[in-house]
Design a protein around this motif. Structure first.
Motif, PDB file in Angstrom:
ATOM      1  N   GLY A 121       0.827  -1.200   0.000  1.00 36.43           N
ATOM      2  CA  GLY A 121       0.000   0.000   0.000  1.00 36.43           C
ATOM      3  C   GLY A 121       0.860   1.248   0.000  1.00 36.43           C
ATOM      4  N   SER A 122       0.539   2.186   0.889  1.00 39.05           N
ATOM      5  CA  SER A 122       1.224   3.480   0.891  1.00 39.05           C
ATOM      6  C   SER A 122       2.648   3.430   1.423  1.00 39.05           C
ATOM      7  CB  SER A 122       0.412   4.497   1.693  1.00 39.05           C
ATOM      8  OG  SER A 122      -0.728   4.887   0.966  1.00 39.05           O
ATOM      9  N   ILE A 123       3.103   2.297   1.936  1.00 45.12           N
ATOM     10  CA  ILE A 123       4.520   2.190   2.264  1.00 45.12           C
ATOM     11  C   ILE A 123       5.341   2.179   0.975  1.00 45.12           C
ATOM     12  CG2 ILE A 123       6.282   0.879   3.523  1.00 45.12           C
ATOM     13  CD1 ILE A 123       4.175  -0.128   5.386  1.00 45.12           C
ATOM     14  N   SER A 124       4.659   2.070  -0.171  1.00 44.92           N
ATOM     15  CA  SER A 124       5.323   2.263  -1.461  1.00 44.92           C
ATOM     16  C   SER A 124       5.904   3.663  -1.566  1.00 44.92           C
ATOM     17  CB  SER A 124       4.323   2.050  -2.600  1.00 44.92           C
ATOM     18  OG  SER A 124       3.672   0.802  -2.517  1.00 44.92           O
ATOM     19  N   TRP A 301       5.064  -4.690  -3.955  1.00 44.60           N
ATOM     20  CA  TRP A 301       4.947  -6.014  -3.333  1.00 44.60           C
ATOM     21  C   TRP A 301       6.247  -6.247  -2.555  1.00 44.60           C
ATOM     22  CZ3 TRP A 301       0.988  -9.500  -3.240  1.00 44.60           C
ATOM     23  CH2 TRP A 301      -0.068  -9.344  -4.161  1.00 44.60           C
ATOM     24  N   THR A 302       6.139  -6.688  -1.300  1.00 45.67           N
ATOM     25  CA  THR A 302       7.353  -6.829  -0.505  1.00 45.67           C
ATOM     26  C   THR A 302       7.103  -7.713   0.704  1.00 45.67           C
ATOM     27  OG1 THR A 302       9.140  -5.561   0.536  1.00 45.67           O
ATOM     28  CG2 THR A 302       6.892  -4.764   0.896  1.00 45.67           C
ATOM     29  N   THR A 303       8.097  -7.785   1.582  1.00 44.84           N
ATOM     30  CA  THR A 303       8.011  -8.552   2.819  1.00 44.84           C
ATOM     31  C   THR A 303       8.426  -7.653   3.981  1.00 44.84           C
ATOM     32  OG1 THR A 303      10.307  -9.291   2.790  1.00 44.84           O
ATOM     33  CG2 THR A 303       8.700 -10.630   1.555  1.00 44.84           C
ATOM     34  N   VAL A 362      -2.306   0.675   3.176  1.00 42.43           N
ATOM     35  CA  VAL A 362      -3.559  -0.065   3.010  1.00 42.43           C
ATOM     36  C   VAL A 362      -3.870  -0.195   1.537  1.00 42.43           C
ATOM     37  CG1 VAL A 362      -6.029  -0.136   3.490  1.00 42.43           C
ATOM     38  CG2 VAL A 362      -4.492   0.824   5.200  1.00 42.43           C
ATOM     39  N   ASN A 363      -3.957  -1.403   1.030  1.00 43.88           N
ATOM     40  CA  ASN A 363      -4.569  -1.713  -0.252  1.00 43.88           C
ATOM     41  C   ASN A 363      -5.755  -2.626   0.033  1.00 43.88           C
ATOM     42  OD1 ASN A 363      -2.776  -0.197  -1.715  1.00 43.88           O
ATOM     43  ND2 ASN A 363      -1.755  -1.916  -2.717  1.00 43.88           N
ATOM     44  N   VAL A 367      -3.117  -4.712   4.918  1.00 39.69           N
ATOM     45  CA  VAL A 367      -2.803  -3.604   5.832  1.00 39.69           C
ATOM     46  C   VAL A 367      -1.419  -3.837   6.419  1.00 39.69           C
ATOM     47  CG1 VAL A 367      -3.479  -2.317   7.889  1.00 39.69           C
ATOM     48  CG2 VAL A 367      -5.246  -3.313   6.430  1.00 39.69           C
ATOM     49  N   SER A 368      -0.585  -2.798   6.399  1.00 34.44           N
ATOM     50  CA  SER A 368       0.791  -2.935   6.877  1.00 34.44           C
ATOM     51  C   SER A 368       1.200  -1.722   7.699  1.00 34.44           C
ATOM     52  CB  SER A 368       1.756  -3.079   5.692  1.00 34.44           C
ATOM     53  OG  SER A 368       1.405  -4.189   4.889  1.00 34.44           O
ATOM     54  N   SER A 369       2.225  -1.905   8.534  1.00 29.87           N
ATOM     55  CA  SER A 369       2.732  -0.821   9.358  1.00 29.87           C
ATOM     56  C   SER A 369       4.243  -0.963   9.517  1.00 29.87           C
ATOM     57  CB  SER A 369       2.056  -0.839  10.728  1.00 29.87           C
ATOM     58  OG  SER A 369       2.407   0.281  11.497  1.00 29.87           O
ATOM     59  N   MET A 370       4.946   0.150   9.398  1.00 27.84           N
ATOM     60  CA  MET A 370       6.406   0.167   9.525  1.00 27.84           C
ATOM     61  C   MET A 370       6.789   1.315  10.453  1.00 27.84           C
ATOM     62  SD  MET A 370       9.302   0.820   6.542  1.00 27.84           S
ATOM     63  CE  MET A 370       8.757   2.505   6.252  1.00 27.84           C
TER      64      MET A 370
END
Length: 504
Positions: A121-124, A301-303, A362-363, A367-370
């Motif tokens: 998502g927006s961590i891009s 796309w990532t880990t 968020v896509n 949902v991801s957080s860094m």
């Protein structure tokens, strides 16, 4: 060895923000199957010590506000409750990255492992921002010139706002360019996917509005995926290279992000390692992951391991330990906050030694957080469920408690009993702003509050007038002096007070 990163919870969530995800942090807004442990590790770390810590983390999940005396929850239980099939976690500590997967890539699918791919998502955005900064550092573009001088395939539509001040790359990166279009829903399997210029113009088959300047550039913060889409076109026009190839060359490969790609859709061989996204009702997103031509804003796309490596690389550049991609001066610019606590691609908060940078993503179905502190500890959490925003926050707080971080730990409050008749005086609708109402209701002795565009959440009494949220650290104080019903409510959050008058 690179020094580690210190982790913090996600950008401060808000109650009154109009995010697509309730209470998911939106920059600058105001308001409010059993898990299975994968055996893979991204680094040797401390071995058994980390395993013991991880077991305490997954058994110690906490909301933003803990009611005194209550026990923490377990990851497996929360994944089931929130209908999130899979979770991937990377923790940074003492210069090492340790990663574990929990649950499955999909219902009845194989287990999540550290190398399982998720949409970021927006961590891009911060990853894309590094590519732009590297090109600026190399003299191939100017952060402060009019982007129309760089653009070839498209131009920023002129209007009275652009007559006053110009859109620059720096302003695109820190969301102060006045650009419209907050975010993008992506395109489902089988749908026509627009070109980047069609997205910029809002022309069919694009499913979002035209990207234009909505207020004078350089005057205030306004989070905009549209701005990063303009930046994407700038980088393509300046270099003549496809965006996925360009970012791989400038960022992914130098930073050791070996399981990351901006290819949309993923090639079949890579898609086999990807998690399936799920909606809030527990159903998979029809057709699988959406396609996002808005790569710079949402296409990575990532880990968690790769994002942890990204965070470490930024810290190394910021500290002058490794300047092979970004110079120390450029990294300092990137990690210096401007409007809205936003640097050039990342939210930046706090002061040394507790300064931290962070971003959520968020896509549809992901949902991801860094988060990372300047002293080197950190964490990344990625999920394949729409309610993963709540789960990611709980995991981050559990990590914060386990590692004793100076920020990001939950607050403890004392709940009291309140006469149901007192609650009746508080029921009503309150206007926080012309666009945001807070609707307060009562059910069987419990009080609930729901802000415009968000889910309904229970609020808990610590006095007859003060009621606290648990998903975020926020309190509602009702004004009931000399009145049968409350006349207004004050929202206390993030050190600020916001008054909402009763409208019905």
């Amino acid at each position: 060895m690179s020094r580690p990163i210190r982790c913090l919870p996600r950008p401060r969530p808000t109650i009154a923000g109009l995010s697509r995800r309730a209470l998911l942090a939106t920059m600058g807004s105001v308001l409010i199957s059993p898990a299975s442990l994968a055996q893979d590790s991204a680094a040797a770390g401390k071995g058994g010590d980390f395993e013991e810590r991880m077991q305490r983390i997954v058994n110690g999940l906490r909301p933003a506000v803990v009611i005194a005396g209550e026990a923490p929850k377990k990851l497996a239980d929360r994944m089931k409750e929130l209908q999130v099939p899979g979770v991937s976690i990377a923790v940074l500590h003492d210069g090492a990255i340790e990663a574990r997967g929990f649950g499955s890539v999909g219902i009845d699918g194989p287990p999540v492992r550290p190398e399982t791919l998720f949409q970021a998502g927006s961590i891009s955005k911060p990853v894309s921002a590094v590519a732009a900064l590297a090109l600026a550092q190399a003299g191939k573009l100017d952060l402060d010139s009019d982007v129309d001088l760089l653009l070839k395939s498209w131009k920023v539509p002129a209007n009275p706002y652009t007559d006053k001040s110009k859109v620059t790359l720096r302003r695109l990166l820190d969301h102060s360019a006045g650009i419209t279009v907050h975010g993008f829903p992506g395109y489902a399997a089988g749908e026509a996917v627009p070109s980047l210029v069609e997205v910029l113009n809002g022309a069919p088959p694009a499913n979002t509005a035209p990207i234009v300047v909505g207020h004078e550039p350089g005057t205030r913060f306004q989070y905009s995926g549209g701005g990063y889409t303009i930046m994407q076109q700038v980088l393509i026009d300046v270099t003549g290279k496809p965006f996925p190839d360009l970012v791989a060359e400038l960022v992914l490969k130098p930073f050791g992000m070996t399981h990351s790609s901006f290819l949309q859709p993923l090639p079949k061989e890579e898609a086999q390692s990807a998690a399936t996204p799920y909606r809030a009702n527990g159903a998979p997103v029809p057709g699988g992951a959406h396609i996002y031509p808005e790569l710079a804003a949402a296409g990575l796309w990532t880990t968690p391991t790769d994002l942890a490596r990204f965070a470490l690389a930024l810290l190394d550049a910021w500290a002058g330990r490794n300047t092979s991609v970004l110079s120390q001066a450029t990294a300092i610019q990137m990690l210096t906050p401007g409007f809205g606590d936003y640097g050039l691609g990342l939210v930046v908060r706090g002061a040394s030694p507790d300064r931290r940078f962070l971003h959520d993503g968020v896509n549809d179905g992901f949902v991801s957080s860094m988060v990372a502190f300047e002293n080197g500890d950190g964490a990344v959490v990625m999920t394949n469920g729409a309610r993963g925003w709540e789960l990611a926050g709980e995991i981050m707080r559990s990590i914060a408690v386990e590692y004793g971080w100076s920020a990001g730990q939950p607050r403890t409050r004392q709940r009291i009993a309140v006469d149901p008749h007192v609650l009746d005086r508080l029921v009503g609708t309150y206007e926080l702003s012309p666009q945001v109402l807070i609707h307060v209701s009562r059910e069987e002795g419990h009080l609930f509050a729901q802000a415009t565009g968000q889910d309904r959440f229970e609020v808990f009494p610590e006095s007859d007038r003060d009621f606290f949220y648990r998903v975020v650290d926020a309190v509602l104080t009702f004004d009931v002096e000399n009145s049968v019903s409350a006349t207004q409510v004050t929202l206390h959050q993030n050190g600020a007070d916001h008054i909402a008058k009763r409208v019905q």
